[in-house]
Write a protein that holds these residues in place. Structure first.
Motif, mmCIF file in Angstrom:
data_model
loop_
_atom_site.group_PDB
_atom_site.id
_atom_site.type_symbol
_atom_site.label_atom_id
_atom_site.label_comp_id
_atom_site.label_asym_id
_atom_site.label_seq_id
_atom_site.Cartn_x
_atom_site.Cartn_y
_atom_site.Cartn_z
ATOM 1 N N LYS A 312 0.849 -1.187 0.000
ATOM 2 C CA LYS A 312 0.000 0.000 0.000
ATOM 3 C C LYS A 312 0.890 1.245 0.000
ATOM 4 C CE LYS A 312 -4.048 -1.918 2.387
ATOM 5 N NZ LYS A 312 -5.007 -1.727 3.512
ATOM 6 N N GLN A 314 0.857 5.855 -0.736
ATOM 7 C CA GLN A 314 0.179 7.119 -1.027
ATOM 8 C C GLN A 314 1.228 8.140 -1.458
ATOM 9 O OE1 GLN A 314 -1.869 8.166 2.616
ATOM 10 N NE2 GLN A 314 -3.682 6.955 2.080
ATOM 11 N N SER A 325 0.275 6.481 -14.041
ATOM 12 C CA SER A 325 0.314 5.054 -13.693
ATOM 13 C C SER A 325 1.558 4.826 -12.835
ATOM 14 C CB SER A 325 0.350 4.169 -14.939
ATOM 15 O OG SER A 325 1.506 4.448 -15.710
ATOM 16 N N THR A 326 1.535 3.765 -12.073
ATOM 17 C CA THR A 326 2.669 3.432 -11.196
ATOM 18 C C THR A 326 3.110 2.006 -11.465
ATOM 19 O OG1 THR A 326 1.817 4.910 -9.476
ATOM 20 C CG2 THR A 326 3.470 3.294 -8.811
ATOM 21 N N SER A 343 0.124 -0.247 -12.870
ATOM 22 C CA SER A 343 -1.277 0.013 -12.547
ATOM 23 C C SER A 343 -1.995 0.526 -13.792
ATOM 24 C CB SER A 343 -1.374 1.043 -11.422
ATOM 25 O OG SER A 343 -0.932 2.315 -11.882
ATOM 26 N N SER A 354 -3.641 7.133 -3.829
ATOM 27 C CA SER A 354 -3.267 5.897 -3.134
ATOM 28 C C SER A 354 -3.238 4.734 -4.115
ATOM 29 C CB SER A 354 -4.247 5.589 -1.995
ATOM 30 O OG SER A 354 -5.515 5.249 -2.504
ATOM 31 N N GLY A 355 -2.455 3.721 -3.778
ATOM 32 C CA GLY A 355 -2.368 2.521 -4.602
ATOM 33 C C GLY A 355 -2.227 1.286 -3.734
ATOM 34 N N GLU A 356 -2.616 0.152 -4.287
ATOM 35 C CA GLU A 356 -2.559 -1.104 -3.542
ATOM 36 C C GLU A 356 -2.408 -2.266 -4.509
ATOM 37 O OE1 GLU A 356 -5.672 -3.737 -0.872
ATOM 38 O OE2 GLU A 356 -5.539 -1.567 -0.479
ATOM 39 N N CYS A 357 -1.555 -3.204 -4.159
ATOM 40 C CA CYS A 357 -1.370 -4.408 -4.967
ATOM 41 C C CYS A 357 -0.947 -5.548 -4.053
ATOM 42 C CB CYS A 357 -0.311 -4.180 -6.049
ATOM 43 S SG CYS A 357 -0.117 -5.579 -7.188
#
Length: 423
Positions: A312, A314, A325-326, A343, A354-357
């Motif tokens: 996770k 931010q 994109s990340t 992403s 925020s991002g999550e993978c």
């Protein structure tokens, strides 16, 4: 109730660093007489106080310090710890190879030690002659060697080269024959130090199978040192963890191994910044936080290959109407890229993103890894590269698999794979 066959009480071993001699022949002779013949303490070397604040600067090295444990008949103990923790020193004292500086070891029964594969081998003799020579040195009688000769040869797999001098053997053949002799000893107590560090995958499997047979089928007492935690967990029922010569933990083997793995895993799994001036980034992107969250099977379990991992993060975006994109890039510590996951490119306004993978469990192989995050504009222009923002270790787990050598490959996924009988 099982009988205690090894009792270790207040055991310590200290080595003197630097010059060994006293500098005077008369004093050297006096030392030899006192320590070797009379079996008393060195009159020219006083045992230092380990609790003294100056102990670390003294000319003494505490290899072991106040070790206490008991081993009962039929138990299999795994001794673990980092290099220099005192494992081999402990086995040598229990084997009566070296004397302790303080404390004592009491044992009951015939002891055989396999501290170095190839003990007793002579390079000029043939494999056949070395079987007899090594077996005799390790404590077997000629009649015992003759009885087990065919079994030893079959186990080693060097039948074709039995009458060839061992100096012409490859290192693998040498190791096979040496361990085959040692594996067919019949002591009450067997002491084994790092035998899994040698041999190919097939032979490691045979060695472990033989050790398990000796331990569980024949009821022998075994002290086993290895850096393979999977082998320790599979073979042993008790564990002893040494750190800097002291007992860090002892007891049920899974509990001890888990504590050892957790202690040795290197983590940089969470970073956060409240101030923009301190946050990593530039005038386009600055990270607020990044965190790797393991979904542990049990609260006190170490990270292993079964553990799902969620990343996770931010970051502050300082531009309006920007397509971002990340890339989530995972590397091994050898520098090999394991994967690069982008992403979905999305248009963002100024503000916090925020991002999550999630990396599923049973996907990665064991080893050390680090994560880099690359923030990209219009799927082609780099905004900011945050390299090595997260690092972690994954431990091995083999379940009911009986081979403990290195598992090949960067990934180790559980894929549908079955065999079936068709005729």
């Amino acid at each position: 109730m099982s009988e205690v066959v090894i009792q270790v009480e207040k055991l310590s071993k200290v080595y003197r660093l630097g010059t060994i001699g006293t500098g005077y022949l008369l004093q050297d002779l006096q030392r030899w007489w006192t320590t070797t013949v009379r079996k008393q303490q060195d009159p020219f070397f006083q045992l230092p106080d380990a609790q003294s604040p100056n102990a670390a600067q003294s000319q003494a090295l505490w290899a072991l310090q106040d070790i206490n444990f008991e081993v009962k008949q039929g138990e299999v103990w795994g001794i673990i710890g980092s290099n220099g923790a005192g494992k081999s020193t402990l086995l040598k004292i229990v084997s009566r190879i070296i004397r302790p500086s303080a404390g004592f070891v009491r044992g009951r029964g015939k002891v055989s030690s396999l501290l170095e594969v190839g003990t007793g081998f002579h390079s000029e003799l043939s494999g056949r002659e070395n079987i007899y020579l090594s077996g005799y040195i390790l404590g077997m009688s000629k009649a015992e060697i003759r009885t087990k000769f065919d079994e030893i040869v079959a186990f080693s797999g060097v039948e074709k080269f039995l009458d060839t001098p061992v100096k012409r053997y490859s290192s693998g053949m040498y190791v096979r024959l040496a361990f085959a002799v040692a594996a067919h000893l019949e002591p009450d107590i067997l002491i084994i130090d790092e035998v899994l560090a040698v041999g190919d995958a097939e032979f490691q499997k045979k060695c472990l199978g033989k050790m398990k047979e000796v331990a569980h089928s024949e009821g022998r007492t075994i002290l086993f040192v290895s850096h393979s935690m999977a082998a320790i967990t599979s073979l042993c029922d008790h564990g002893l963890w040494l750190q800097h010569g002291k007992v860090k933990a002892q007891g049920e083997v899974t509990h001890v191994v888990n504590k050892y793995l957790i202690n040795n895993q290197q983590f940089k799994t969470k970073q956060s910044w409240e101030s923009l001036s301190e946050a990593p980034g530039n005038d386009k992107i600055r990270f607020k936080s990044v965190e790797l969250i393991p979904h542990l099977l049990q609260p006190d379990a170490p990270l292993d290959i079964r553990t799902p991992l969620t990343l996770k993060f931010q970051f502050w975006n300082f531009s309006d109407d920007i397509l971002i994109s990340t890339h989530f890039v995972l590397y091994s510590y050898g520098g090999e890229c394991i994967f690069d996951v982008p992403s979905t490119a999305t248009v963002f306004q100024k503000g916090l993103v925020s991002g999550e993978c999630t990396i599923p469990g049973s996907f990665l192989n064991d080893g050390s890894y680090y994560i880099s995050l690359f923030v990209v504009k219009d799927t082609s222009i780099s905004l900011y590269d945050y390299e090595e923002c997260i690092s972690f270790d994954l431990e091995d787990y083999r379940s009911d698999i009986k081979w403990y050598g290195k598992w090949l490959g960067a990934v180790r996924p559980l894929l549908p794979f079955q065999l079936q009988q068709i005729e």
